[in-house]
Scaffold this motif. Structure first.
Motif, PDB file in Angstrom:
ATOM      1  N   CYS A 198      59.156  71.139  43.755  1.00 47.04           N
ATOM      2  CA  CYS A 198      60.051  71.148  42.778  1.00 47.04           C
ATOM      3  C   CYS A 198      61.315  72.078  43.035  1.00 47.04           C
ATOM      4  O   CYS A 198      61.101  72.983  43.616  1.00 47.04           O
TER       5      CYS A 198
ATOM      6  N   PHE B 188      53.887  72.659  41.733  1.00 51.11           N
ATOM      7  CA  PHE B 188      52.780  72.231  40.883  1.00 51.11           C
ATOM      8  C   PHE B 188      51.411  71.991  41.760  1.00 51.11           C
ATOM      9  O   PHE B 188      51.523  71.330  42.492  1.00 51.11           O
ATOM     10  N   LYS B 189      50.571  72.636  41.335  1.00 45.69           N
ATOM     11  CA  LYS B 189      49.128  72.227  41.935  1.00 45.69           C
ATOM     12  C   LYS B 189      48.837  70.577  41.070  1.00 45.69           C
ATOM     13  O   LYS B 189      49.180  70.565  40.130  1.00 45.69           O
TER      14      LYS B 189
ATOM     15  N   ASN C 145      49.788  69.447  36.156  1.00 42.10           N
ATOM     16  CA  ASN C 145      49.164  69.719  34.682  1.00 42.10           C
ATOM     17  C   ASN C 145      50.573  69.470  34.201  1.00 42.10           C
ATOM     18  O   ASN C 145      51.685  70.307  34.340  1.00 42.10           O
ATOM     19  N   TRP C 146      50.689  68.626  32.974  1.00 42.91           N
ATOM     20  CA  TRP C 146      51.810  68.139  32.350  1.00 42.91           C
ATOM     21  C   TRP C 146      52.596  69.189  31.805  1.00 42.91           C
ATOM     22  O   TRP C 146      53.710  69.062  31.619  1.00 42.91           O
ATOM     23  N   GLU C 147      51.867  70.122  31.104  1.00 43.97           N
ATOM     24  CA  GLU C 147      52.457  71.101  30.316  1.00 43.97           C
ATOM     25  C   GLU C 147      53.377  72.211  31.208  1.00 43.97           C
ATOM     26  O   GLU C 147      54.167  72.443  30.574  1.00 43.97           O
ATOM     27  N   GLN C 148      52.883  72.372  32.451  1.00 44.36           N
ATOM     28  CA  GLN C 148      53.430  73.272  33.235  1.00 44.36           C
ATOM     29  C   GLN C 148      55.015  72.407  33.591  1.00 44.36           C
ATOM     30  O   GLN C 148      55.925  73.170  33.625  1.00 44.36           O
ATOM     31  N   ILE C 149      54.908  71.352  34.073  1.00 41.03           N
ATOM     32  CA  ILE C 149      56.058  70.384  34.177  1.00 41.03           C
ATOM     33  C   ILE C 149      56.895  70.640  33.042  1.00 41.03           C
ATOM     34  O   ILE C 149      58.199  70.577  33.277  1.00 41.03           O
TER      35      ILE C 149
ATOM     36  N   LYS D 194      57.332  72.650  30.649  1.00 40.08           N
ATOM     37  CA  LYS D 194      57.831  74.080  30.685  1.00 40.08           C
ATOM     38  C   LYS D 194      59.072  74.216  31.540  1.00 40.08           C
ATOM     39  O   LYS D 194      60.029  74.787  31.118  1.00 40.08           O
ATOM     40  N   VAL D 195      58.873  73.609  32.663  1.00 37.17           N
ATOM     41  CA  VAL D 195      60.044  73.724  33.623  1.00 37.17           C
ATOM     42  C   VAL D 195      61.123  72.952  33.082  1.00 37.17           C
ATOM     43  O   VAL D 195      62.377  73.371  33.087  1.00 37.17           O
TER      44      VAL D 195
ATOM     45  N   GLN E 127      62.850  74.697  30.306  1.00 36.16           N
ATOM     46  CA  GLN E 127      63.689  75.744  30.997  1.00 36.16           C
ATOM     47  C   GLN E 127      64.994  75.286  31.355  1.00 36.16           C
ATOM     48  O   GLN E 127      66.136  76.033  31.039  1.00 36.16           O
TER      49      GLN E 127
END
Length: 138
Positions: free
Chosen positions: A17, A33-34, A41-45, A47-48, A51
């Motif tokens: 990313c 992202f792993k 992990n769509w939740e991590q994406i 969050k980015v 942000q």
């Protein structure tokens, strides 16, 4: 008007990313992202995306050197479609031929073999994808 753009280097185990601004045409790598068999992990994406508040997403399109599709091409397109569907942001595809090779070369030049960590390669690949996308826009 400057746009904030997030770029992704899709992979089955890791997704690089990067974020950049259209006004400067430059990108900076973000943590990769792993992924498990290409599923992040769509939740991590999310969050980015929350942000950085991008105006647009760019996904690297893996192609063979002759421009034909390879097995990963369809999976990258599917990832791009899912980004669009989940986050309701426009997504563009960018030819990514040689970005991983170029990224490894750049990292090796800076820090030798020990510096060739997968996450760094993915982040720099995402930067190269984004910067090449910016170049095509100008």
């Amino acid at each position: 008007m400057s746009q904030t753009v997030l770029a992704f280097d899709f992979g089955t185990n890791s997704i690089g990313c990067a974020v950049g601004q259209s006004i400067t045409g430059t990108a900076q790598g973000l943590p990769a992202f792993k992924a498990q068999d290409g599923i992040p992990n769509w939740e991590q994406i999310g969050k980015v995306i929350a942000q950085w508040q991008p105006d647009l997403l760019v996904v690297g399109l893996p192609l063979n050197m002759d421009g034909t599709e390879q097995p990963l091409t369809q999976r990258a397109k599917k990832f791009a479609n899912r980004l669009n569907g989940r986050f309701n942001l426009p997504v563009e595809l960018q030819d990514e031929r040689l970005t991983t090779v170029e990224a490894k070369s750049e990292i090796f030049a800076r820090g030798g073999f020990k510096a060739l960590k997968k996450g760094k390669v993915d982040a720099i690949s995402a930067c190269l994808i984004l910067e090449s996308w910016f170049e095509q826009q100008s």
